[in-house]
Structure formats: structure tokens, C-alpha cells
Design a protein around this motif. Structure first.
Motif, mmCIF file in Angstrom:
data_model
loop_
_atom_site.group_PDB
_atom_site.id
_atom_site.type_symbol
_atom_site.label_atom_id
_atom_site.label_comp_id
_atom_site.label_asym_id
_atom_site.label_seq_id
_atom_site.Cartn_x
_atom_site.Cartn_y
_atom_site.Cartn_z
ATOM 1 N N ASP A 4 -28.746 26.938 -11.671
ATOM 2 C CA ASP A 4 -29.600 27.372 -12.768
ATOM 3 C C ASP A 4 -28.923 27.036 -14.082
ATOM 4 O O ASP A 4 -27.726 27.172 -14.232
ATOM 5 N N ILE A 5 -29.698 26.595 -15.045
ATOM 6 C CA ILE A 5 -29.128 26.219 -16.336
ATOM 7 C C ILE A 5 -28.507 27.413 -17.031
ATOM 8 O O ILE A 5 -27.603 27.297 -17.822
ATOM 9 N N GLY A 6 -29.008 28.609 -16.705
ATOM 10 C CA GLY A 6 -28.437 29.802 -17.307
ATOM 11 C C GLY A 6 -27.486 30.530 -16.380
ATOM 12 O O GLY A 6 -26.925 31.546 -16.724
ATOM 13 N N LEU A 47 -29.688 22.655 -23.097
ATOM 14 C CA LEU A 47 -28.298 22.711 -22.637
ATOM 15 C C LEU A 47 -27.428 23.594 -23.530
ATOM 16 O O LEU A 47 -26.264 23.827 -23.230
ATOM 17 N N GLY A 48 -28.007 24.068 -24.642
ATOM 18 C CA GLY A 48 -27.247 24.913 -25.559
ATOM 19 C C GLY A 48 -26.332 24.137 -26.487
ATOM 20 O O GLY A 48 -25.383 24.699 -27.045
ATOM 21 N N GLN A 87 -21.187 16.886 -21.866
ATOM 22 C CA GLN A 87 -20.783 17.457 -23.150
ATOM 23 C C GLN A 87 -20.974 18.977 -23.147
ATOM 24 O O GLN A 87 -20.191 19.717 -23.740
ATOM 25 N N ALA A 88 -22.022 19.427 -22.457
ATOM 26 C CA ALA A 88 -22.337 20.863 -22.386
ATOM 27 C C ALA A 88 -21.571 21.571 -21.261
ATOM 28 O O ALA A 88 -21.762 22.765 -21.030
ATOM 29 N N ASN A 89 -20.694 20.827 -20.556
ATOM 30 C CA ASN A 89 -19.933 21.388 -19.433
ATOM 31 C C ASN A 89 -20.840 21.967 -18.352
ATOM 32 O O ASN A 89 -20.580 23.028 -17.799
ATOM 33 N N LYS A 90 -21.948 21.269 -18.092
ATOM 34 C CA LYS A 90 -22.869 21.690 -17.030
ATOM 35 C C LYS A 90 -22.983 20.571 -15.992
ATOM 36 O O LYS A 90 -24.073 20.146 -15.623
ATOM 37 N N TYR A 185 -38.832 27.569 -16.324
ATOM 38 C CA TYR A 185 -37.375 27.694 -16.276
ATOM 39 C C TYR A 185 -36.890 27.991 -17.690
ATOM 40 O O TYR A 185 -37.361 27.370 -18.643
ATOM 41 N N PRO A 186 -35.960 28.922 -17.863
ATOM 42 C CA PRO A 186 -35.518 29.295 -19.215
ATOM 43 C C PRO A 186 -35.060 28.097 -20.035
ATOM 44 O O PRO A 186 -34.225 27.315 -19.610
ATOM 45 N N GLY A 187 -35.678 27.950 -21.216
ATOM 46 C CA GLY A 187 -35.230 26.950 -22.179
ATOM 47 C C GLY A 187 -35.737 25.543 -21.975
ATOM 48 O O GLY A 187 -35.451 24.657 -22.786
#
Length: 207
Positions: A4-6, A47-48, A87-90, A185-187
Motif C-alpha cells: 500500500d502506498i500509505g 508518492l508524497g 526518490q520517494a523511497n517506495k 486508493y489514498p492519494g
């Protein structure tokens, strides 16, 4: 990893009201391809990442180019998208195993070669028919983990799905179920038009 992205469980978020039956959108969007730079900004936000990347486009097909701070520029939607994920560490969004990474890569290539390359009604229905068969026993494109492939295919298909009739959505029930899941999905959806689905039909045959 749940993928999950979150970081929470990969289930539909508990939105107010019925998440798959929002109020009808006031106007239908025209079936135009989203500019790659606009899509990459949606991805950055999901991705924040803070804004700051500068994009340009090259050639007749308007292929996106990202000028990085410390190195050569990056070219192509999927190349830049994978860079943003790192870059977002995901990194898990690119796949957690060698097999999953290969499947993600396969669908990223599919997005660029099949989805972006075709826009006639016949092409779109062939594409949706194939995707519908593939998603018959899957929650996400890699199976049970949410990845970058789901995000980019959702963005790429949005212009087509938003214009489907109720009958067409029922015909491509697995695509509709997957699309409904991703858009809540959130965001992910952000300012894109929310596509309305009839939830009781959507989940009656789901696995």
C-alpha cells in the motif's frame, strides 16, 4: 509487503458513503490523453514528493524529459516514474521479488506501447477485453500487491473508462472492479473525475 502506498492493508478505504457509487460527475471528460508532465505531477503528489521537478517534452509524441540535478536527463514516462518511486523511497512499488519486478516492468511497457499507442474505439475494446480476462483472478496487476503498474495503467486508462456506458462497464466487470479499487486508493485519483460503478454488480462475481 502489503504494497500500500500509505503502508496500510490493501483494501478499499472506508470513504464516506459508498466508495464505488459516488455522486455522478457533473460533466464527462473528453477522451484526450493526459499530458505526461501532468501525469508525473499526479504521481509525485501520490508518492508524497515535494514539487520541484522540471519536465519538458520532446518530439511529435511529446515524450517527457526530466532534467535531474546531478546527472543526465531522464527520458520516457516509465523511466521517470520509476525514478520518482525510488526518490520517494517506495521501492516496493516496483515489485518485491524478481518475478514481481518483471511483471511490473511488463505492465509499464504495456502502458506505453499498447495504451498510449492506440485510441480508436476498436483498439480500446480489444485492450479492455484482454485486460478483463487477465484480471479475472487478480486484485492488482501483479496479483495481490499494489504497484506502480496499477497507478500508471489507471492514469492511462482513465480517459477511456470515464466514457464507458453502464453496459460496457458490466461487460468488462474485472476491469471495472480493479479500476474502482485503484481510484479509491489514498492519494491516487486526486482531481481526476471519479467514475461511477454499480457496486452490487461489481462485486457479485468477484473472487
Amino acid at each position: 509487503m502489503a504494497g500500500d502506498i500509505g503502508g496500510s492493508e490493501p483494501s478499499l478505504p472506508a470513504n464516506a458513503g459508498d466508495p464505488c457509487c459516488p455522486a455522478p460527475a457533473p460533466a464527462r471528460s473528453s477522451c484526450r490523453k493526459m499530458a505526461a508532465a501532468a501525469e508525473l505531477r499526479l504521481l509525485e503528489k501520490s508518492l508524497g514528493l515535494s514539487k520541484g521537478n522540471k519536465y519538458s517534452a520532446q518530439g511529435e509524441r511529446q515524450i517527457p524529459v526530466l532534467q535531474t540535478n546531478n546527472g543526465p536527463s531522464l527520458t520516457g514516462l516509465t523511466t521517470i516514474a520509476a525514478h520518482l518511486v525510488k526518490q520517494a523511497n517506495k521501492g516496493y512499488l516496483l515489485g518485491s521479488t524478481a518475478e514481481e519486478k518483471a511483471v511490473v516492468q511488463q505492465w509499464l511497457e504495456y502502458r506505453v506501447t499498447r495504451v498510449d499507442g492506440h485510441s480508436s474505439k476498436d483498439d480500446v475494446h480489444t485492450l479492455l477485453k484482454d485486460l478483463n480476462s487477465y484480471l479475472e483472478d487478480k486484485v492488482y496487476l501483479t496479483g495481490y500487491n499494489f504497484t506502480l503498474a496499477d497507478i500508471l495503467l489507471y492514469y492511462g486508462l482513465h480517459r477511456f473508462v470515464v466514457d464507458l456506458t453502464v453496459q460496457e462497464k458490466e461487460k468488462y466487470l474485472n476491469v471495472s472492479r480493479w479500476f474502482c479499487h485503484i481510484q479509491h486508493y489514498p492519494g491516487i485519483r486526486q482531481h481526476l473525475t471519479s467514475v461511477v460503478f454499480i457496486k452490487n454488480r461489481l462485486y457479485a462475481n468477484s473472487h
